[in-house]
Each structure stands twice: as structure tokens, then as C-alpha cells.
Design an enzyme around this catalytic site. Structure first.
Site, short mmCIF file in Angstrom:
data_model
loop_
_atom_site.label_atom_id
_atom_site.label_comp_id
_atom_site.label_asym_id
_atom_site.label_seq_id
_atom_site.Cartn_x
_atom_site.Cartn_y
_atom_site.Cartn_z
CE LYS A 183 -3.94 -2.18 0.27
NZ LYS A 183 -5.11 -1.99 -0.59
CG ASP A 216 -3.94 -0.80 -3.76
OD1 ASP A 216 -4.46 0.20 -4.27
OD2 ASP A 216 -4.60 -1.71 -3.22
CD GLU A 273 -5.07 -2.90 -6.52
OE1 GLU A 273 -4.13 -3.71 -6.62
OE2 GLU A 273 -6.06 -3.09 -5.79
CD GLU A 286 -9.97 -2.18 -4.06
OE1 GLU A 286 -8.96 -2.84 -4.35
OE2 GLU A 286 -10.17 -1.71 -2.93
CG ASP A 317 -15.24 -6.52 -5.49
OD1 ASP A 317 -14.34 -6.16 -4.72
OD2 ASP A 317 -16.34 -6.95 -5.08
CG HIS A 348 -10.65 -6.30 -4.61
ND1 HIS A 348 -11.86 -6.16 -3.96
CD2 HIS A 348 -9.71 -5.89 -3.74
CE1 HIS A 348 -11.65 -5.65 -2.76
NE2 HIS A 348 -10.36 -5.48 -2.60
#
Lengths: 472, 472
Positions: free
Chosen positions: B254, B282, B308, B337, B360, B387
Site C-alpha cells: 500500500k 496500490d 493500482e 474493486e 470484484d 480483487h
């Protein structure tokens, strides 16, 4: 400064006072506000539904039996001043929006109006970017409709606190303060805060004249009331004839259910209104891209100014393809009533996917997000023709389009605001239409306070109207 | 045919039976179904929340304190068979999704499974196109999350009725029946029903071998568990080290809160995993377009495969600009997602706005809409990397990606499914990971039945877990 609106009161005094003032600078406003902070002590929300489906008012190709409804919000403050807001819905599911409003209430109750408007961008982001709740959107669907209802009530409260109709509050604001209400997140590739400020500062020139012009002439409107899909030919004729007598020259017709039927109805209406009146058609998302192009091409003979919502409201590239295909026929593409946020409008503009921007006062995140869209539309030089109708949408959006003309676009070419002529009787300050123009509202606030009796009667499912319906 | 799933049961028998059968033709299936119609007599929905925010599991740049939660649906039938479904949420606001599920319940209760699956496209459209409720979306936000929860439960019911895990139900289906589950409205400019059928028919070749391969080797996974934004460096190191020992070679980190911090953390992880492992980053929508490009360019040195969610999930053209700018650095763009429906995915593909499609299982309209996206992704030759994580997302989406490999893409290059290693213990048929691969589930159904005790303990706000939290 505290001046609660009363039903029927014409706010002439406050308006004159406002007109004598220079645009408010930030510190002036806060001095005013400091007199009373208007702390929000309660938020109430009610499910108000009108059984419009009984007479096919509002029927179109995708929404065949709407019951025009609202999640209706009242903010109570410690000063006694109230703020009224709503978001528009079609009946079933309004209770979901109420549930979402209640989920947002904790972010609002306990804050003072002064605290909110001194950092309105921050407050907007607080509501739209909660770390847990943004998953439900972000900034779309139920949670964004609820955000609109709450923020509409905050803006109403602010305008009442200033003793002005909302459009006048906006018109009198310093450009810096206007941009301070806008969340520019995700749109800076098209419009920065500096560019927005620049647009507003330049449009200060001639503002007073445009305001006077609006007060005298009003803002041009078009009518959708004559040609809902569920109406008979006899009804269409009668309504067109009546509208022409009342001075209407711009008419929208619902299409998309049956091509031959559309051709017949559009010919009938074009014949009624003559070649010099304006005709628009609206498919309410009925088609896929190729079908939209072929269907609308068949209707080119009635010379529509625009085809509205030809396909999915999410399909930016689809609208761009349709726009490109229909341009040689002189037909533009309009969309927006289900365009869910500024990021989508940004792309519609970037992709030349629409030629008319139809902002909605309840779909977008209230005045804050609509300001962003008005400014982007100006940058791309695409006219704004708001969506209205429903319940309270005319009452709300007239304020925004007045601001757009006076402080942003300074242009009326190809511009007009939708009008539908029912359900206004339920509001304490209903719209005033004169000679097919919206006359600027004068009562303080955002014009969406409903009559208490109307709310009580139409509250779902406990109101008298629904008890009677359920009995049938 | 009726074979309710029991906890811990390995559906070996039914699987073998299924493998001996030819792909089911429409009339075969209905004969099977005819044995028992499984009329849905009740729909229950519960608000289940896990207090993950206490330990910063799931924390990212935009969702700093999520409590992984679910609107959990149980369908009761007259045969005693049940269907279990859910949609994933982040805590607050789950009650709004419950309210939406209840609003949809009337469209489901009273229908038999046979009635639904014999016209599944029609049923999908019934849920998504109600003339009054579609205003709340359409097909986005809360109402679409609720639709996903309900339809996931219907698919679970169907798979249980057939005695198969969902992926196997799909794999055994006739291509014609697969396409009959998809609503092609608004995507025919990119994928027609005929094209979809053609893709599925061609992919029948080698299907058996790919199914055997999956049963033996499983589907490749990557892990997000090592590097949530709220974790300390010490935690990162320990988790990476543990993951490497367990055979993981693909890691997601992240980013997006602080650039210098991101550089340090990404370097640390790249050093831990070595140059041959795969690193993804992400940002969870943190940036505007220009910022995304400059920020990610600074992180190019750690050679991420993808960035992402660099910006708003609605910004197709923004993602296209970012994709174009980052391509020379060898960095792809991944998103999905929060991509709310097939119309949005269609445009992301049309605009070359993503290089990895992240479907998703709970954001899109269940299997029905995911099938449409898998087929569009195949047409554009863009790999699908689902996801997962959250609550139950791994359990659900593994079925879809197995179907994608066996019946659509027939390709594993650049393909992998997200994995996060917590909360599986609450499911009756938790995912099985072996050597960093998802092993195909064998129990009948869609794998999202939760342990009754877990649901009771975590139900909000009445469950023991929350009573304790509230007391603190």
C-alpha cells in the site's frame, strides 16, 4: 442577521439590503455569522411520496410508474433557525436514502453553521470521504443522494441565516469564498482552483446588470409537462395547445419505447408548436449505442435540438460516439440527471460526449459539487441546461442557473432550464414562472421547505394519502 | 439432486459425478431442477462486522480504519436447502446495504430457483431495472452492492442444488446457458451475445486438461497481507520473511500517504523479496492524475508490475492518461474493486485505461455481471487479476477466476488472484492455499456461508464482540 423565512413572505427588504452591499468579503461574513453560530442540534429526515404513478405523470421509457418522492431533511439549530433540504427519488427505496441520511447525521449534528461554512470544502470531504462509508460510493448512488439532501439543507440554512435567497447568497460571495466551497480532488487535470478563481473574477464585470436583467426578465425555461410517455394523443394536443397559449416555445418529448409511436407523437407535437419553436427529445437511457444512433436518425425530421440520455448514464465513450454520429444531423446530446459526480462530468466534457450539461441539484453533492460542474462547463464552453421537475428540483435548481448566468457564463444562448408544472403547491416558496421564464426567488433560503401539512399527508407509509392507497 | 452442503464435507462424490457428465444442456438441467423447484420462502439479512481497525488490518491511504464487514444474506427455500450470499463493506453504513437488501427482497421471495435460472438474465434485469428503484443507482453504489449480495446467494443456492462448487457449475454449463445469464444491455457496442458465445465455444477445447491442471496445481495468488499502510517496518519485515518461507513470490504494498515513506517501504520490501519476485503497489485512489504520474515515476526504481487505483475509480480518461505516461517505465495500471458495473469496465477497456482488470465479486452484480466483464477482458486481451481480501472476497472470487482460466482465457500469463490471510476462519468452507495457489474448492456452493457462531458474535450492534467494544 437572523431572519427565518415565513411562508409567503417576499424577501424584498433583505434583497435590497444585499444589493446595496459590496460582495461580502470573508471577514465580513464571519463577523455577521459571529452574531449567532447556529449550532445544529438535530437532523430529522422524512420519507415523502406523491402517488404520481396513478396518472402517469413522469412516465418515460425506463421509469414507467414513478411516484415522485423525496428524502426530506430538516436541520434544527440552537438559534431556532431551521435548514430544509431534500433529495429526489422515485418512490420505492426512499427508505434506503433515509437510512443513509441517518448514517451521515453524526457528522453534522453538533457542528455550527459558522464552523461548516468557514471550511466548507473540508466539510464536504468529511461527508464524502469517511474512511468506512466511502466504500458505499464513493460519491455515487444512495450515499451521494443522501449527501445531497444533507448539504442542500446546510445551504438552505446558510442562506436563511444571511437573509437571502440562495442564488443571491452565491452572487454576493467573494470569488475566493466560492472556490473555497469546492472539492477539486480528481478534477485538477481539467480545472484547478486558480483557473476557477480566474473565471469567477473575470465574470464580475457586468454582474450587476445581469442580476437586474434576471430580476426583470427571469431565466428562460422549457416545459416537459406536455409529453410524458404515458399520455394519450388527446392529452398531448390539449397540453401543447395550453402551453403555447401560456407563452411556452420550448418543449421536450419523451421517446424510446416504440419507434413508430415516437415518430407519430413527435410529428404531432412539431406540427402543434410550429417550426420556430424548439423541440427536444428524451430517451431516459433506453438504448445501446448503435440503436440510439439509428433511432434518433429516424427522428431527425422533427429537428430536435437534443437527444437526452440516449444510453447508460455511465457511458461517456458511448455518448461521445452518439454525439459524433448525430452532429451532422444537427442534433446534440444532453445528459446529466443521472451523472453521479464531478469526475463523470469532467470526462463527458473532455470526451466531447455531450453538447448540453444537465446538472441536477440532488444527484450531485449539492451546491458545492454543482459549482465545480458549472465552472468546468464554462471552461469547455458547453451550455448548462439543468434537469428539473420531480419534487422540488425546479425550486432548487433555479438558484444554481441564476448564479451560472450572473457569475459564470454571462450567456443565454442555447441555455434554458427544465420546468414541470406539478407538485409546486406543496412548497412554502414555490417557483414563479412568468412568460415561460423562472423569476428569481426572493424568500431567504434554497426554496425547498415543504408545507408541514403536505409532508404529514404524504409521509410514507403513515400519511393519509398512503393509508388510503394501501386500503384500495 | 438435492444435496445440502455440510461443513467440512469434501464434495468429491458430486464432483466426480459432474466430471463424468457432458456439459449440461438446457433441457437436462431443467429436468434435474424439476425434481425440486426450491421455492424461496424467506430472505434474511444480517449486519456482520469485524473490528479489524483495532489492529490496522486493511488500512490504506484512503481507508485508514476499516472494520471489515458484510451484509450477509440467507435464502430459505421450501425444500430446506439454503443459499448464502454477502457483499463486503467497511463497517459504518452496512445498515444502509441491509436496508437495500430488504427493499429487493420482495422481488426474490416467492420465486423458485428453477424460475430464476430458467431466465436469469430477466431476473438480473428485474433486480437492477425496477422502474422506481433504478433511480438510486442505476447499477451502482448501495443498491448494486445489495443486488450483489442477493444474487450471490441465488448462485450459491443454485450450486448447492446441483451439488457442485460454483466454479464447477459454471465450467459444466453449456455456453448458451452462460450467455443467457448475462445482461448485454449497454455493452453490445463492444461485446454482442453472439461474440460472447463464440468465445466460450472456442474455449471448450482443452477445457478438461485445464480443469485437471487447476485441481492439481491451483490458481496462482499474490499476497497483500504483508504491507498494509498502518504496519510498522518491523511488521513488514517479519511478514515478508514469513511469506517468502511459505512460497509467496508476488507481493502488494500500500502506498500513497507519504512519498518518502513509500520509497523507504518499497525499497525495504524489494530488498526482502529480491529482484525476481513480483511487486505491485496500490494507492487506493489517493491522487489526482498529474500527481499519480509523478509519484509513481518516483517509485519506478522498485520495478512495480502495476500501480493500482491511482485516482478516482470513476476516472476512465484519467486512468488512460496515467497508463500512457507510465507505459515507458514498464508500469501497468490496475483497477476495478470500485469499478461499479460492466459499462464502466467496458470503457476502461475501450480507452486502454487499464492493463489489469480487477473484478470484484461483490461490487459488480454477482456472477452474472462478472461473466460479462471476463468476456470483455478476453476480447481486449487484458488479463484479469481479481480483487480479494476483505470478508469472504477470497472465498467468492476464486470460483470466478477458475472459470476464467478453464472456460475463457486459457492463459495464466500475468494473471494472479489477490489473497489476504485473515477472517477465513469464520467460513464453513474457507479457501485453501497451497504453495501460494488457490486450490479449487470442492464443497457445493459459492463458499460464503459463515459459521453461525461467528455471525452471532459479530452481528452489529448486538453481538458479543460489539457489546464489548461499546463498553470500552
Amino acid at each position: 442577521m437572523f431572519k427565518p423565512a415565513r411562508h409567503g413572505e417576499v424577501g424584498g427588504v433583505s434583497l435590497q439590503r444585499s444589493q446595496q452591499q459590496k460582495p461580502l468579503r470573508s471577514h465580513d461574513r464571519f463577523n455577521l455569522c459571529a452574531e449567532m453560530s447556529h449550532k445544529i442540534v438535530n437532523l430529522r429526515v422524512r420519507d415523502v411520496r406523491f402517488p404520481t404513478s396513478l396518472e402517469q405523470h413522469g412516465s418515460d421509457a425506463m421509469h414507467t410508474d414513478p411516484d415522485y418522492s423525496a428524502a426530506y431533511v430538516v436541520l434544527d439549530t440552537d438559534s431556532g433557525l431551521k435548514g430544509f433540504g431534500l433529495t429526489f427519488t422515485l418512490g420505492k427505496g426512499t427508505e434506503i436514502v433515509l437510512c443513509a441520511v441517518k448514517a451521515l447525521a453524526g457528522l453534522v449534528i453538533g457542528k455550527s453553521l459558522q464552523e461548516i461554512v468557514s471550511n466548507f470544502r473540508g466539510f464536504y470531504r468529511l461527508l464524502t470521504s469517511d474512511g468506512q462509508m466511502r466504500w458505499l460510493g464513493p460519491e455515487k448512488g444512495v450515499i451521494h443522494l443522501a449527501t445531497a439532501a444533507v448539504l442542500n439543507a446546510v445551504w438552505d440554512l446558510w442562506a436563511r441565516a444571511e437573509g437571502k435567497p440562495l442564488w443571491k447568497l452565491l452572487v454576493d460571495m467573494d470569488p475566493k469564498q466560492i472556490v473555497s466551497c469546492i472539492d477539486f480532488r480528481y478534477i485538477t487535470d481539467v480545472l484547478t482552483e486558480e483557473e476557477a478563481l480566474d473565471i469567477l473574477v473575470k465574470a464580475q464585470e457586468g454582474k450587476k446588470q445581469r442580476e437586474d436583467q434576471m430580476l426583470k426578465e427571469g431565466y428562460p425555461a422549457y416545459t416537459t409537462s406536455c409529453a410524458w410517455l404515458g399520455y394519450s394523443d388527446q392529452q398531448l394536443k390539449q397540453l401543447c395547445s395550453d402551453a403555447l397559449k401560456s407563452g411556452w416555445t420550448r418543449f421536450k418529448v419523451k421517446v424510446g419505447a416504440d419507434l413508430e409511436d415516437d415518430i407519430r407523437r413527435c410529428r404531432l407535437i412539431r406540427k402543434m408548436i410550429g417550426p420556430s419553436s424548439t423541440l427536444m427529445i428524451d430517451a431516459n437511457q433506453r438504448w445501446d449505442v448503435a440503436e440510439a444512433i439509428s433511432w434518433v436518425s429516424r427522428l431527425a425530421e422533427v429537428k430536435p435540438l437534443w437527444i437526452e440520455e440516449p444510453t447508460s448514464p455511465d457511458d461517456i465513450l458511448g455518448h461521445a460516439a452518439i454525439s459524433k454520429a448525430l452532429a451532422p444531423l444537427g442534433i446534440g446530446v444532453a445528459t446529466g440527471e443521472q451523472c453521479h459526480n464531478r469526475v463523470m462530468f469532467k470526462q463527458f466534457l473532455q470526451a466531447s460526449a455531450l453538447q448540453f450539461v444537465q446538472i441536477d441539484s440532488c444527484r450531485l453533492g449539492s451546491v458545492n459539487e454543482n459549482l465545480a460542474v458549472l465552472l468546468m462547463a464554462y471552461k469547455f464552453q458547453v451550455p448548462v441546461c439543468p434537469h428539473a421537475g420531480g419534487v422540488g428540483l425546479c425550486e432548487l435548481v433555479q438558484h444554481l442557473i441564476l448564479f451560472d448566468y450572473i457569475c459564470v457564463s454571462a450567456d443565454l444562448r442555447n441555455r434554458m432550464c427544465e420546468y414541470v408544472d406539478h407538485l409546486h403547491e406543496h412548497f412554502t416558496s414555490p417557483v414563479v414562472i412568468q412568460d415561460a421564464h423562472y423569476m428569481p426567488p426572493k424568500d431567504p433560503g434554497y426554496s425547498c421547505e415543504m408545507l408541514e401539512e403536505s409532508v404529514n399527508r404524504h409521509e410514507y407509509p403513515e400519511g393519509d394519502i398512503w393509508k388510503q392507497e394501501i386500503k384500495k
